[in-house]
Design an enzyme around this catalytic site. Structure first.
Site, PDB file in Angstrom:
ATOM      1  N   LEU A  75      35.091  39.625  34.874  1.00 54.83           N
ATOM      2  CA  LEU A  75      34.521  39.411  33.543  1.00 54.83           C
ATOM      3  C   LEU A  75      33.947  38.004  33.375  1.00 54.83           C
ATOM      4  O   LEU A  75      33.378  37.695  32.327  1.00 54.83           O
ATOM      5  CB  LEU A  75      35.584  39.689  32.474  1.00 54.83           C
ATOM      6  CG  LEU A  75      36.019  41.160  32.389  1.00 54.83           C
ATOM      7  CD1 LEU A  75      37.254  41.311  31.513  1.00 54.83           C
ATOM      8  CD2 LEU A  75      34.883  42.032  31.889  1.00 54.83           C
ATOM      9  N   ARG A  76      34.134  37.154  34.397  1.00 55.39           N
ATOM     10  CA  ARG A  76      33.525  35.814  34.458  1.00 55.39           C
ATOM     11  C   ARG A  76      33.946  34.868  33.332  1.00 55.39           C
ATOM     12  O   ARG A  76      33.346  33.805  33.175  1.00 55.39           O
ATOM     13  CB  ARG A  76      31.999  35.910  34.491  1.00 55.39           C
ATOM     14  CG  ARG A  76      31.427  36.735  35.641  1.00 55.39           C
ATOM     15  CD  ARG A  76      31.852  36.228  36.992  1.00 55.39           C
ATOM     16  NE  ARG A  76      31.075  36.821  38.072  1.00 55.39           N
ATOM     17  CZ  ARG A  76      31.535  37.043  39.298  1.00 55.39           C
ATOM     18  NH1 ARG A  76      32.795  36.735  39.596  1.00 55.39           N
ATOM     19  NH2 ARG A  76      30.768  37.558  40.235  1.00 55.39           N
ATOM     20  N   ASN A 106      39.930  35.003  39.381  1.00 52.53           N
ATOM     21  CA  ASN A 106      39.146  33.961  40.068  1.00 52.53           C
ATOM     22  C   ASN A 106      37.978  33.491  39.215  1.00 52.53           C
ATOM     23  O   ASN A 106      36.803  33.576  39.590  1.00 52.53           O
ATOM     24  CB  ASN A 106      38.678  34.446  41.439  1.00 52.53           C
ATOM     25  CG  ASN A 106      37.820  35.698  41.368  1.00 52.53           C
ATOM     26  OD1 ASN A 106      37.897  36.475  40.419  1.00 52.53           O
ATOM     27  ND2 ASN A 106      37.010  35.905  42.393  1.00 52.53           N
ATOM     28  N   HIS A 191      43.291  40.837  48.442  1.00 53.52           N
ATOM     29  CA  HIS A 191      41.969  40.867  49.077  1.00 53.52           C
ATOM     30  C   HIS A 191      42.234  40.661  50.567  1.00 53.52           C
ATOM     31  O   HIS A 191      42.456  39.541  51.018  1.00 53.52           O
ATOM     32  CB  HIS A 191      41.118  39.735  48.501  1.00 53.52           C
ATOM     33  CG  HIS A 191      39.800  39.526  49.168  1.00 53.52           C
ATOM     34  ND1 HIS A 191      38.609  39.534  48.481  1.00 53.52           N
ATOM     35  CD2 HIS A 191      39.458  39.274  50.458  1.00 53.52           C
ATOM     36  CE1 HIS A 191      37.607  39.299  49.306  1.00 53.52           C
ATOM     37  NE2 HIS A 191      38.097  39.127  50.523  1.00 53.52           N
ATOM     38  N   HIS A 244      39.671  46.974  47.204  1.00 57.97           N
ATOM     39  CA  HIS A 244      38.376  47.335  47.819  1.00 57.97           C
ATOM     40  C   HIS A 244      38.426  47.582  49.333  1.00 57.97           C
ATOM     41  O   HIS A 244      37.748  46.896  50.109  1.00 57.97           O
ATOM     42  CB  HIS A 244      37.300  46.296  47.492  1.00 57.97           C
ATOM     43  CG  HIS A 244      37.698  44.851  47.626  1.00 57.97           C
ATOM     44  ND1 HIS A 244      38.308  44.332  48.737  1.00 57.97           N
ATOM     45  CD2 HIS A 244      37.553  43.809  46.769  1.00 57.97           C
ATOM     46  CE1 HIS A 244      38.521  43.041  48.573  1.00 57.97           C
ATOM     47  NE2 HIS A 244      38.075  42.696  47.383  1.00 57.97           N
ATOM     48  N   ASN A 290      31.260  41.709  49.452  1.00 52.27           N
ATOM     49  CA  ASN A 290      32.397  41.444  50.329  1.00 52.27           C
ATOM     50  C   ASN A 290      33.618  42.192  49.802  1.00 52.27           C
ATOM     51  O   ASN A 290      34.046  41.923  48.685  1.00 52.27           O
ATOM     52  CB  ASN A 290      32.691  39.941  50.386  1.00 52.27           C
ATOM     53  CG  ASN A 290      33.778  39.613  51.409  1.00 52.27           C
ATOM     54  OD1 ASN A 290      34.030  40.396  52.309  1.00 52.27           O
ATOM     55  ND2 ASN A 290      34.413  38.467  51.252  1.00 52.27           N
ATOM     56  N   ASP A 317      34.993  46.733  41.269  1.00 50.49           N
ATOM     57  CA  ASP A 317      34.748  45.362  41.735  1.00 50.49           C
ATOM     58  C   ASP A 317      33.465  44.824  41.097  1.00 50.49           C
ATOM     59  O   ASP A 317      32.661  44.134  41.738  1.00 50.49           O
ATOM     60  CB  ASP A 317      34.670  45.292  43.254  1.00 50.49           C
ATOM     61  CG  ASP A 317      34.791  43.865  43.794  1.00 50.49           C
ATOM     62  OD1 ASP A 317      35.056  42.939  42.987  1.00 50.49           O
ATOM     63  OD2 ASP A 317      34.606  43.677  45.008  1.00 50.49           O
ATOM     64  N   HIS A 321      26.204  38.502  38.550  1.00 52.31           N
ATOM     65  CA  HIS A 321      25.640  37.214  38.967  1.00 52.31           C
ATOM     66  C   HIS A 321      24.360  36.945  38.182  1.00 52.31           C
ATOM     67  O   HIS A 321      23.638  37.873  37.818  1.00 52.31           O
ATOM     68  CB  HIS A 321      25.318  37.208  40.459  1.00 52.31           C
ATOM     69  CG  HIS A 321      26.530  37.135  41.337  1.00 52.31           C
ATOM     70  ND1 HIS A 321      27.303  36.005  41.430  1.00 52.31           N
ATOM     71  CD2 HIS A 321      27.108  38.062  42.144  1.00 52.31           C
ATOM     72  CE1 HIS A 321      28.310  36.235  42.272  1.00 52.31           C
ATOM     73  NE2 HIS A 321      28.214  37.473  42.714  1.00 52.31           N
TER      74      HIS A 321
END
Length: 438
Positions: A75-76, A106, A191, A244, A290, A317, A321
């Site tokens: 969600l940034r 992150n 991850h 993922h 990734n 995921d 951007h």
């Protein structure tokens, strides 16, 4: 204890008339009317009439499904609200049929303190269109050195702990995290990646990367780390979720672990289920992610594992951007694709319509599967249940375009592609969260 939060709104009254209700958890696949009163499913039947003041929606020819849950959303927020924020991200989720999403830690700054997490929760209470929950980091600053205060973060509302975007660098860190998380009734989401094997890589290592002259990211980088993590989990009797997965070899380790009684769950993304590294020959930066898109044998193995239940759920995921970040040569672009608004359509088009996966199985893996892992109530089209559902037009054919997103970002791997199946209406937490053309 609450694990998701959203902004308040009026409880919905609505009659969905004549839709095909598909709820595998309730054993339903038949045409039914669905009456929603005061935000709850009041009744299912074949000849229901709308009470006075209740709006009626003609759902003939449409699917009425339990709402979807995404266990892996970026969600940034905080830090990159130019790419996404809680309002835009959850609006995108609603447009994709999601009734709950869980944001990864992150961000910038990293969600590694209770104070930061509490601030996010307060923002969700003001801004989130559908209920949103949050992961907290395993290690402070994602540095892989000092563990976060997991007990305090769990008490504050973290659904789980993850350094997603970074692998857990040492077996000792994995072990300490699993030991600590036992005190919290939560889990560690990993991850899986051996960083030493992917350094400088741009895509899956194979004939396509060799032909393009791009640095490769071999599938063993994932499968080796999956095996390492699962051995530690078995030793510690911990609980882990694998993010993922993309490689067939990883599934072999997962299957052995599950058969041995290891407490492990796993997710797979729509892009890994429907695309391969052959498509990267276009050098479209939207196809750079990734873990990377892998070979057809990996893709087929993932579909088989999702169908059998070896893989527990679908997760998007969703990785927004800014345009200037992706509109560069492939080698310079960051990893990641958006996915909330295209997930169901991509999988319905690529798997269900091709008879590779039953519709009921897809619904279960997008709804009940992730809900169970998150520890929230599974969405259900059942009398007495809170209304958490979506209405889908299974015949709608649409082209994914940059100007059609609710998300603030448009770096979708499906740009320019025709998909079949589109969400027309989403009810989340008993409130109308999305209606197409409304």
């Amino acid at each position: 204890m609450e694990r998701t939060w959203s902004r308040p709104g009026p409880a919905l009254d609505l009659l969905l008339k004549g839709g095909r209700v598909v709820d595998p958890g309730e054993g339903i696949d038949e045409v039914q009317d669905v009456l929603i009163r005061k935000g709850k499913v009041a009744e299912l039947g074949t000849s229901l009439e709308a009470p006075g003041g209740v709006r009626e929606v003609d759902a003939r020819g449409l699917l009425v499904l339990p709402g979807f849950v995404d266990l892996h959303t970026h969600l940034r927020t905080p830090g990159r609200e130019d790419e996404e924020d809680l309002a835009t991200g959850t609006r995108a989720a609603a447009a994709g049929g999601y009734v709950a999403v869980f944001g990864m830690a992150n961000t910038d700054p990293v969600v590694d303190t209770a104070a930061l997490l509490s601030g996010l929760i307060e923002r969700a209470r003001r801004e989130a269109v559908v209920p949103a929950g949050f992961f907290a980091a395993v290690s402070r600053g994602l540095a892989g050195e000092q563990l976060t205060e997991m007990a305090e973060l769990a008490e504050a509302g973290a659904v789980g702990f993850s350094d997603d975007g970074q692998p857990l660098a040492t077996a000792q860190l994995v072990r300490r995290a699993l030991q600590y998380v036992k005190l919290t009734d939560r889990f560690v989401a990993v991850h899986a990646e051996d960083a030493s094997l992917v350094r400088g890589g741009q895509m899956h290592e194979g004939p396509v990367s060799a032909r393009l002259g791009l640095g490769g990211m071999p599938s063993i980088a994932e499968s080796i780390d999956v095996q390492r993590v699962l051995e530690v989990v078995a030793y510690e009797d911990g609980r882990v979720h694998l993010c993922h997965l993309s490689a067939a070899a990883s599934l072999e380790h997962l299957e052995r672990a599950k058969k041995a009684g290891v407490r492990v769950t796993a997710e797979v993304t729509p892009h890994h289920l429907t695309m391969t590294d052959d498509e990267v020959a276009s050098l479209e930066s939207t196809l750079k992610m990734n873990p990377p898109l892998r070979e057809e044998s990996d893709r087929a193995a993932l579909v088989k594992a999702l169908k059998s239940g070896l893989v527990d759920c679908v997760a998007t995921d969703h990785a927004p951007h800014a345009p200037e970040e992706k509109d560069v040569p492939f080698e310079e672009a960051p990893f990641g694709t958006t996915g909330l608004e295209t997930a169901f359509a991509a999988l319905y088009t690529g798997l269900v319509k091709k008879r590779a996966l039953p519709l009921a199985t897809l619904v279960a893996r997008m709804s009940a599967g992730p809900a169970a892992i998150a520890g929230i109530d599974s969405p259900a089209v059942r009398a007495g249940a809170r209304a958490d559902l979506c209405v889908v037009d299974p015949e709608a054919v649409w082209t994914v375009a940059r100007d059609g997103f609710q998300s603030r970002s448009s770096n979708s791997a499906w740009l320019g592609r025709k998909l079949t199946g589109r969400v027309r209406l989403t009810v989340a937490a008993g409130r109308l969260a999305w209606e197409a053309d409304a």
